[in-house]
Design a protein around this motif. Sequence first.
Motif, PDB file in Angstrom:
ATOM      1  N   GLU A  92      26.232  31.818 -29.315  1.00 34.27           N
ATOM      2  CA  GLU A  92      27.272  31.332 -30.218  1.00 34.27           C
ATOM      3  C   GLU A  92      27.485  32.402 -31.278  1.00 34.27           C
ATOM      4  O   GLU A  92      26.527  32.852 -31.912  1.00 34.27           O
ATOM      5  CB  GLU A  92      26.853  30.015 -30.877  1.00 34.27           C
ATOM      6  CG  GLU A  92      27.896  29.477 -31.849  1.00 34.27           C
ATOM      7  CD  GLU A  92      27.439  28.211 -32.548  1.00 34.27           C
ATOM      8  OE1 GLU A  92      28.034  27.876 -33.590  1.00 34.27           O
ATOM      9  OE2 GLU A  92      26.477  27.558 -32.058  1.00 34.27           O
ATOM     10  N   GLY A  96      32.044  30.675 -33.977  1.00 29.22           N
ATOM     11  CA  GLY A  96      31.750  29.369 -33.390  1.00 29.22           C
ATOM     12  C   GLY A  96      31.982  29.300 -31.906  1.00 29.22           C
ATOM     13  O   GLY A  96      31.856  28.234 -31.299  1.00 29.22           O
ATOM     14  N   VAL A  98      31.067  30.097 -27.966  1.00 31.58           N
ATOM     15  CA  VAL A  98      29.933  30.381 -27.105  1.00 31.58           C
ATOM     16  C   VAL A  98      30.429  31.245 -25.961  1.00 31.58           C
ATOM     17  O   VAL A  98      31.295  30.833 -25.181  1.00 31.58           O
ATOM     18  CB  VAL A  98      29.298  29.088 -26.563  1.00 31.58           C
ATOM     19  CG1 VAL A  98      28.192  29.414 -25.561  1.00 31.58           C
ATOM     20  CG2 VAL A  98      28.733  28.257 -27.706  1.00 31.58           C
ATOM     21  N   ARG A 241      24.117  22.107 -24.595  1.00 27.84           N
ATOM     22  CA  ARG A 241      23.029  22.649 -25.421  1.00 27.84           C
ATOM     23  C   ARG A 241      21.743  21.861 -25.250  1.00 27.84           C
ATOM     24  O   ARG A 241      20.671  22.341 -25.628  1.00 27.84           O
ATOM     25  CB  ARG A 241      23.444  22.701 -26.890  1.00 27.84           C
ATOM     26  CG  ARG A 241      23.450  21.418 -27.649  1.00 27.84           C
ATOM     27  CD  ARG A 241      23.585  21.646 -29.152  1.00 27.84           C
ATOM     28  NE  ARG A 241      24.808  22.337 -29.500  1.00 27.84           N
ATOM     29  CZ  ARG A 241      24.922  23.171 -30.556  1.00 27.84           C
ATOM     30  NH1 ARG A 241      23.887  23.381 -31.337  1.00 27.84           N
ATOM     31  NH2 ARG A 241      26.057  23.765 -30.819  1.00 27.84           N
TER      32      ARG A 241
END
Length: 244
Positions: A92, A96, A98, A241
């Motif tokens: 990340e 912001g 990924v 995540r």
Amino acid sequence: MLLAQAPDGLGEVTSSTDLAAVLTPLLGGLTWPQGPGGVTDGDIVVVASKVVAKAEGRLRAATSREEAIDAETVRVVATRSYPDGSTLKIVENRQGLVMAAAGVDASNVHPGTVLLLPEDSDDSARRLRRGLSARLGVRPAVLVTDTVGRPWRRGIADIGIGAAGLQVLQDLRGQRDQHGRELAATIVNAADEIAAAADLVRGKTDGRPVAVVRGLGHLVTHEDGDGAASVIRPAEEDMFRTGS
């Protein structure tokens, strides 16, 4: 009818380039099989993040790309080492997003330098929209894109990382399908779909980093809107995540 084309003729972009100024004659000279030429209020100007970053002076000296990646990383999501000694990092970044290598690009730049993503791609899109509007006399939407890999899918695709004047998410919840069933969870990421469509006409190696998409005027808004940052999934909704 959905139409898209990418104009030729954009030269090398540097930190001294006024991007709106150099794009104006290219966009204004477009011809279409139907409808007015140039760019209209309902069109979407789609720009690769690389040229936006170059114009904004995001080129940085770096002894290694890895150091630059680490500097732009907020959270390491996954790493994979390869037999040749290289390591792929999915992270990340400060924006912001990924993505692999935090979006740090070492291609088509001078040795010893790397190119970072725009610091705020939504702000970049808003400023480019204002510049184009002032010169062209119309108010198209602007979408800034970058290339990413995706979970579970081979290959790369472009996504929207900055937007102005575009309804980036199309919420279809509450509408009914052809069999009368109410849609309960359908939210279309229009920004990413437009980004991918535009990249088909731009090409990765053709030297045409800008495209115009026509036929989606219902997604173009007078106000700049919330931008592409609004499509980033919040941590509490992010099942990736958590692993298995």
